[in-house]
Design a protein around this motif. Structure first.
Motif, short mmCIF file in Angstrom:
data_model
loop_
_atom_site.label_atom_id
_atom_site.label_comp_id
_atom_site.label_asym_id
_atom_site.label_seq_id
_atom_site.Cartn_x
_atom_site.Cartn_y
_atom_site.Cartn_z
N VAL A 60 67.81 5.27 51.45
CA VAL A 60 66.57 4.67 50.94
C VAL A 60 66.82 3.90 49.63
N PRO A 61 67.38 4.53 48.60
CA PRO A 61 67.56 3.75 47.36
C PRO A 61 68.50 2.55 47.58
N GLU A 62 69.54 2.76 48.38
CA GLU A 62 70.53 1.71 48.60
C GLU A 62 69.90 0.50 49.30
N PHE A 63 69.09 0.78 50.36
CA PHE A 63 68.51 -0.35 51.09
C PHE A 63 67.23 -0.88 50.45
N THR A 64 66.59 -0.08 49.59
CA THR A 64 65.43 -0.62 48.86
C THR A 64 65.91 -1.78 47.98
N GLU B 265 61.54 -0.78 57.81
CA GLU B 265 60.11 -0.47 57.84
C GLU B 265 59.72 0.39 56.64
N PHE B 266 60.58 1.35 56.33
CA PHE B 266 60.28 2.31 55.25
C PHE B 266 60.35 1.65 53.87
N CYS B 267 61.34 0.80 53.67
CA CYS B 267 61.58 0.24 52.32
C CYS B 267 60.93 -1.12 52.14
N ASP B 268 60.29 -1.64 53.16
CA ASP B 268 59.73 -3.00 53.11
C ASP B 268 58.94 -3.23 51.82
N PRO B 269 59.38 -4.15 50.96
CA PRO B 269 58.68 -4.35 49.68
C PRO B 269 57.22 -4.76 49.88
N ASP B 270 56.91 -5.47 50.98
CA ASP B 270 55.52 -5.88 51.23
C ASP B 270 54.62 -4.69 51.50
N ASP C 204 74.34 1.46 63.83
CA ASP C 204 74.29 0.91 65.20
C ASP C 204 73.12 1.47 65.99
N SER C 205 72.69 2.69 65.65
CA SER C 205 71.64 3.28 66.49
C SER C 205 70.25 3.14 65.88
N GLY C 206 70.09 2.21 64.95
CA GLY C 206 68.72 1.86 64.52
C GLY C 206 68.34 2.25 63.10
N MET C 207 69.31 2.72 62.32
CA MET C 207 68.99 3.14 60.94
C MET C 207 68.45 1.97 60.10
N LEU C 208 69.00 0.78 60.33
CA LEU C 208 68.57 -0.36 59.52
C LEU C 208 67.10 -0.71 59.77
N ASP C 209 66.69 -0.71 61.04
CA ASP C 209 65.28 -1.01 61.37
C ASP C 209 64.36 0.05 60.77
N GLU C 210 64.79 1.30 60.88
CA GLU C 210 64.00 2.40 60.34
C GLU C 210 63.81 2.22 58.83
N LEU C 211 64.90 1.86 58.16
CA LEU C 211 64.83 1.68 56.70
C LEU C 211 64.09 0.41 56.34
#
Ligand code: ATP
Length: 342
Positions: free
Chosen positions: A234-238, A209-214, A200-207
C-alpha cells in the motif's frame, strides 16, 4: 495405537471450555505439567511470512479433521486486499473452517494486541465448546504473544527494543507449537519470486483501486485511517499512483520514467517483505529464548526446490512436495498425534 489407519484419528481430548484456566502456583515440574494438560488444547503454527504456515495448516487439518483454523496474521484480519495480504482463497481452504480471516472492517481502525486477545480467545473457546480443536495460524508474533500469555499487560510490547519485560512461559492454553523455518537466504529468494507471482495474479489492480488518489479525494478516510494502510504494497504503490494515476488518467510523460518508478515500487515491496520475514524470525527466536517450547521444522530444502522450479516442469513440483511431505508434514503429524493423545 500405531496400526490405526490414517483416517481413524484419535479423538481430541479438549473438553467443553469454561474459559482459560488460571495458574495457581504448582510446585513441582510434574504438577506444572499436569496443570498445563488440564487447559484447553491449542496447536499453533508459527513462522515468517511465506514459510508455508497455511500449507502446513491445511495438510494437518485434512489429516485430523477436527481442527479449525484461527488466523493470527494482523493484516489478514480485515476484509479487502486479499491478494496483497496473501489471504487463502476460499476454494483453497478445502472446506476447513477458518476464523478471523477477513472478518473485520478495516475502516474501524487497527486492532490492538489486547483486542486480538479478546476476539481470538472467544473464537478458541467457541471451537473448543463444539469439541473441535483450534489451530492458530499466522505470523503476527506480538498478537500471538498477547493471546497466549496467562497474564497480559495491555500496552506492553515484549518485542520493543529496550523493553525489559521478559517473555512469560506461563500460558493460557495447553499449547503445541510448530515453527516452520526456512533459512533467510532461501526464503528471501522465494519471497521475491512470490511478489512477482502476486503481481501477475492481480495485486496491481487491487492496489490501483485501493490507493487510487481520486478515490481518496472523495472520502479522506479510505486510506489514511484504514487498518490496511500499512499492508506491504500500500505505501509503496500509493507513492507510485500519486505520480502515475491508475487507468492512464494524467501522469502522462516518459514511459521509461513510469517503468522505472514501477520497478522501484516493486523493489521496495520485495525489500520490505524480506525485512518483515527477518523481524518475524527474530521475534520467534525471542519467544523460544523466553521458554516457549517451539518444535522447529526445517523447510529450507523444500523451498530450495520451489525456487528452482520452472512453471513448465511438473517433476519440479513433485520434487518439492515430496521433500515437504518428508521433512515438514511427517514430523509435524508425529508431534500433533502425540499432543492429541496426551
Ligand atoms: P509489530 O511489532 O510491527 O506489531 P507484529 O509481529 O505484531 O509486528 P507483523 O505481522 O510482523 O506484526 O506485521 C508487521 C507489519 O508487517 C504490518 O504492520 C504490515 O506492515 C506488514 N505485514 C504483516 N503481515 C502482512 C500481510 N499479510 N500483508 C501485508 N503486510 C503485512
Amino acid at each position: 495405537c500405531p496400526t490405526t489407519p490414517s483416517h481413524h484419528h484419535p479423538l481430541p481430548h479438549n473438553k467443553p471450555s469454561r474459559g482459560a484456566h488460571m495458574a495457581s502456583g504448582p510446585t513441582t515440574p510434574r504438577q506444572q505439567q499436569q496443570q498445563q494438560q488440564r487447559k484447553d488444547k491449542l496447536l499453533i503454527i508459527m513462522g515468517a511470512t511465506g514459510a508455508g504456515k497455511s500449507r502446513l495448516s491445511l495438510d494437518l487439518a485434512t489429516r485430523f479433521p477436527f481442527f479449525e483454523i484461527v488466523n493470527s496474521d494482523k493484516m489478514q484480519l480485515y476484509a479487502g486486499l486479499d491478494i496483497t495480504t496473501n489471504k487463502l482463497p476460499i476454494p483453497d481452504r478445502l472446506g476447513v473452517p477458518h476464523h478471523l480471516l477477513g472478518e473485520f472492517d478495516p475502516r474501524h481502525g487497527d486492532f490492538t494486541p489486547g483486542q486480538f486477545r479478546a476476539v481470538a480467545g472467544q473464537a478458541i473457546s467457541s471451537i473448543t465448546n463444539r469439541r473441535k480443536v483450534p489451530m492458530l495460524v499466522g505470523g503476527s508474533n506480538s498478537f500471538i504473544h498477547a493471546l497466549l500469555v496467562d497474564r497480559f499487560e495491555p500496552g506492553s510490547n515484549v518485542f520493543e527494543p529496550g523493553f525489559n519485560a521478559s517473555v512469560s512461559s506461563e500460558l493460557r492454553y495447553n499449547c503445541c507449537f510448530l515453527w516452520v523455518d526456512v533459512s533467510l537466504a532461501v526464503l528471501t529468494e522465494y519471497l521475491c519470486k512470490r511478489v512477482d507471482e502476486m503481481l501477475d495474479s492481480g495485486m496491481l489492480d487491487e492496489l490501483a483501486e485501493f490507493c487510487d488518489p481520486d478515490r481518496q479525494d472523495e472520502d479522506e478516510s479510505t486510506t489514511s485511517q484504514t487498518a490496511l494502510r500499512k499492508a506491504i504494497g500500500v505505501p509503496e504503490f500509493t507513492r507510485y499512483f500519486k505520480r502515475y494515476p491508475p487507468q492512464g488518467r494524467g501522469g502522462e510523460g516518459d514511459d521509461r520514467e513510469r517503468r522505472k518508478a514501477y520497478e522501484e515500487a516493486v523493489r521496495e515491496i520485495k525489500d520490505n517483505t524480506c525485512q518483515l520475514a527477518k523481524r518475524q524470525i527474530e521475534k520467534i527466536l525471542r519467544l523460544k529464548g523466553g521458554g516457549w517450547d517451539l518444535q522447529r521444522l526445517d523447510a529450507t530444502e523444500a523451498f530450495r526446490a520451489v525456487v528452482a522450479t520452472t512453471s513448465s516442469d511438473e517433476d519440479d513440483g513433485k520434487r518439492w512436495s515430496e521433500i515437504w511431505e518428508r521433512q515438514v508434514v511427517k514430523p509435524s503429524v508425529k508431534v500433533v498425534k502425540q499432543f492429541l493423545e496426551e
